[in-house]
Design an enzyme around this catalytic site. Structure first.
Site, PDB file in Angstrom:
ATOM      1  N   HIS A   1       1.101  -0.748  -0.051  1.00 42.81           N
ATOM      2  CA  HIS A   1       0.218   0.177   0.042  1.00 42.81           C
ATOM      3  C   HIS A   1       1.189   1.155   0.359  1.00 42.81           C
ATOM      4  CE1 HIS A   1      -3.608   2.265   2.455  1.00 42.81           C
ATOM      5  NE2 HIS A   1      -3.623   2.990   1.862  1.00 42.81           N
TER       6      HIS A   1
ATOM      7  N   HIS B   1       0.892   4.827  -2.526  1.00 43.32           N
ATOM      8  CA  HIS B   1       0.940   5.578  -3.974  1.00 43.32           C
ATOM      9  C   HIS B   1       2.414   6.253  -4.323  1.00 43.32           C
ATOM     10  CE1 HIS B   1      -3.842   5.540  -2.783  1.00 43.32           C
ATOM     11  NE2 HIS B   1      -2.826   5.331  -1.453  1.00 43.32           N
TER      12      HIS B   1
ATOM     13  N   HIS C   1      -9.077   1.127  -0.948  1.00 40.86           N
ATOM     14  CA  HIS C   1      -9.930   1.752   0.369  1.00 40.86           C
ATOM     15  C   HIS C   1     -11.000   1.839   0.867  1.00 40.86           C
ATOM     16  CE1 HIS C   1      -5.708   3.502  -0.954  1.00 40.86           C
ATOM     17  NE2 HIS C   1      -5.715   4.055  -0.203  1.00 40.86           N
TER      18      HIS C   1
ATOM     19  N   GLU D   1     -10.797   3.751   6.029  1.00 37.89           N
ATOM     20  CA  GLU D   1      -9.418   4.696   6.619  1.00 37.89           C
ATOM     21  C   GLU D   1     -10.124   5.820   7.434  1.00 37.89           C
ATOM     22  OE1 GLU D   1      -7.445   7.067   3.272  1.00 37.89           O
ATOM     23  OE2 GLU D   1      -6.090   7.726   4.516  1.00 37.89           O
TER      24      GLU D   1
ATOM     25  N   ASP E   1       2.201   4.330   2.338  1.00 37.10           N
ATOM     26  CA  ASP E   1       0.932   4.949   1.481  1.00 37.10           C
ATOM     27  C   ASP E   1       1.053   6.124   1.020  1.00 37.10           C
ATOM     28  OD1 ASP E   1      -1.648   5.172   2.126  1.00 37.10           O
ATOM     29  OD2 ASP E   1      -1.925   6.424   3.072  1.00 37.10           O
ATOM     30  N   ASP E   2       2.324   7.304   1.309  1.00 38.01           N
ATOM     31  CA  ASP E   2       2.481   8.055   1.231  1.00 38.01           C
ATOM     32  C   ASP E   2       4.116   8.768   1.530  1.00 38.01           C
ATOM     33  OD1 ASP E   2       0.520   8.717  -0.862  1.00 38.01           O
ATOM     34  OD2 ASP E   2      -0.598   8.891   1.295  1.00 38.01           O
TER      35      ASP E   2
HETATM   36  N1  HPA Z   1      -6.386   7.342   0.949  1.00 35.50           N
HETATM   37  C1  HPA Z   1      -7.175   7.291   0.101  1.00 35.50           C
HETATM   38  N2  HPA Z   1      -6.549   7.893  -1.352  1.00 35.50           N
HETATM   39  C2  HPA Z   1      -5.203   8.339  -1.182  1.00 35.50           C
HETATM   40  C3  HPA Z   1      -4.507   8.588  -0.167  1.00 35.50           C
HETATM   41  C4  HPA Z   1      -5.333   7.594   1.500  1.00 35.50           C
HETATM   42  O1  HPA Z   1      -4.275   7.519   2.356  1.00 35.50           O
HETATM   43  N3  HPA Z   1      -3.070   8.443  -0.265  1.00 35.50           N
HETATM   44  C5  HPA Z   1      -3.018   8.689  -1.636  1.00 35.50           C
HETATM   45  N4  HPA Z   1      -4.512   8.047  -1.814  1.00 35.50           N
HETATM   46 ZN    ZN Z   2      -3.293   4.413   0.433  1.00 32.66          ZN
END
Ligand code: HPA
Ligand code: ZN
Length: 348
Positions: free
Chosen positions: A27, A29, A207, A210, A288-289
């Site tokens: 996971h 991006h 997703h 969250e 994630d990012d």
């Molecule tokens: N959640 C949803 N969309 C996203 C995320 C995330 O954590 N990171 C990049 N796009």
């Molecule tokens: Zn994500």
């Protein structure tokens, strides 16, 4: 599932084990791995002006209240990506970093809708990212595959258009996912798109949970028929859902530093990763990012382990889960898990 009984490792040595441990990242991006330094370099190469004078002031803007406040900045960052080489360079930078963190296999999210919205073609995006994945295999011996995420704040028709544009490049994708603003955009909005992706032979993730409610996790499973849930930490509010996830071995791709930065949990010490594992859920740790949330996968492991007091046994479980939940074939899974086990057996 019977797992190796891991020898105890001291708190001082645990970070080293976490660094050396073979793992899969499921996971992340790729657009969220674009570091400010590379962002400025790409802006210059493409003759674009940046809204911030320098790297330090851009980094100072990385303070978020929730998912949406992050997505706004994340989107602005993607404006510097213009050419196939830009996508290659961005993915390359992540893969170099991941290989250093002992990531043996990465499943990389990207979204073409962001970029087609800026006038680029899906083909250019996918070709650039895929070339970096191919090179990483040759140079670092790691495997990497691509998952195309639909943007859930856009319409079903736009997601269909995005999928159809990717059909000529299907051999460069392993699956599809669902990202962007969760609240108000339940998975079932994309039921028909996911059915089409499944018919094309693509693997499915989304997703869910969250920020959104357990109901979104249920519909991702039962309506979209996804095989993994990205994040999914809100499942803890629904005991029947916890039983379902554990029973069916539906993996959650948990991203602790993301959850901290987007205020899903007030502190890492209050994160529910340990409770998810205790409930028998196939949880994994991911970044994630990473350019926005303060750390790549190994920082997610080390900070979360320190905050929650997790052990070497948890580390083995999480890494094992990451290979088990990946979309690689069983023989390759076996080879990666054997390397994982060997690392634990020889660590002292
Ligand atoms: N959640 C949803 N969309 C996203 C995320 C995330 O954590 N990171 C990049 N796009
Ligand atoms: Zn994500």
């Amino acid at each position: 599932m019977t797992l190796l009984k891991v020898k105890p490792v001291s708190a001082e040595r645990l970070p080293e084990l976490l660094r050396r441990m073979p793992k899969a990242e499921l996971h992340m991006h790729i657009e969220g791995s674009l570091e400010p330094e590379l962002m400025f370099a790409l802006a210059q190469r493409n003759g674009l002006a940046m809204a911030y004078p320098d790297v330090a002031s851009l980094r100072c803007a990385y303070v978020f209240d929730d998912l949406q406040s992050f997505l706004d900045i994340y989107h602005a960052g993607t404006l510097v990506l213009r050419t196939e080489q830009d996508f290659y360079d961005m993915a390359r930078a992540y893969l170099v970093r991941a290989a250093a963190d002992k990531v043996l296999h990465a499943e990389i999210f990207f979204d073409t809708q962001t970029h087609t919205g800026h006038g680029l073609s899906s083909d250019l995006v996918i070709t650039g990212l895929h070339r970096a994945c191919v090179d990483a295999r040759a140079e670092f011996g790691m495997s990497a595959s691509l998952i195309l995420c639909f943007l859930r704040h856009l319409s079903e028709a736009e997601a269909f258009e995005c999928l159809e544009q990717a059909v000529p490049l299907l051999d460069k994708l392993v699956g599809v996912g669902l990202a962007s603003s969760e609240m108000g955009h339940p998975p079932e909005k994309f039921a028909r798109v996911f059915a089409r992706a499944r018919a094309l032979g693509l693997r499915l993730v989304a997703h869910a949970g969250e920020e959104g409610p357990p109901a979104y996790i249920w519909s991702a499973l039962d309506v979209l028929k996804v095989e993994r849930i990205d994040h999914g930490v809100q499942a803890i509010k629904d005991p029947a859902l916890m039983v379902r996830l554990a029973r069916d071995r539906i993996a959650l791709t948990v991203c602790p530093l993301s959850n901290l930065k987007l205020r899903v949990f007030p502190s890492l010490a209050q994160h529910n990763l340990g409770r998810l594992l205790d409930a028998g859920i196939v949880a994994t740790v991911n970044s994630d990012d990473p350019a926005y949330f303060g750390g790549y996968i190994n920082q997610n492991f080390s900070q979360t382990f320190a905050a929650l007091g997790l052990t070497a046994q948890h580390a083995y479980q999480l890494a094992h889960n990451s290979f088990e939940a990946s979309f690689i074939d069983d023989a390759q899974k076996r080879r990666y898990i054997d390397r994982l086990t060997a690392t634990f057996e020889t660590f002292d």
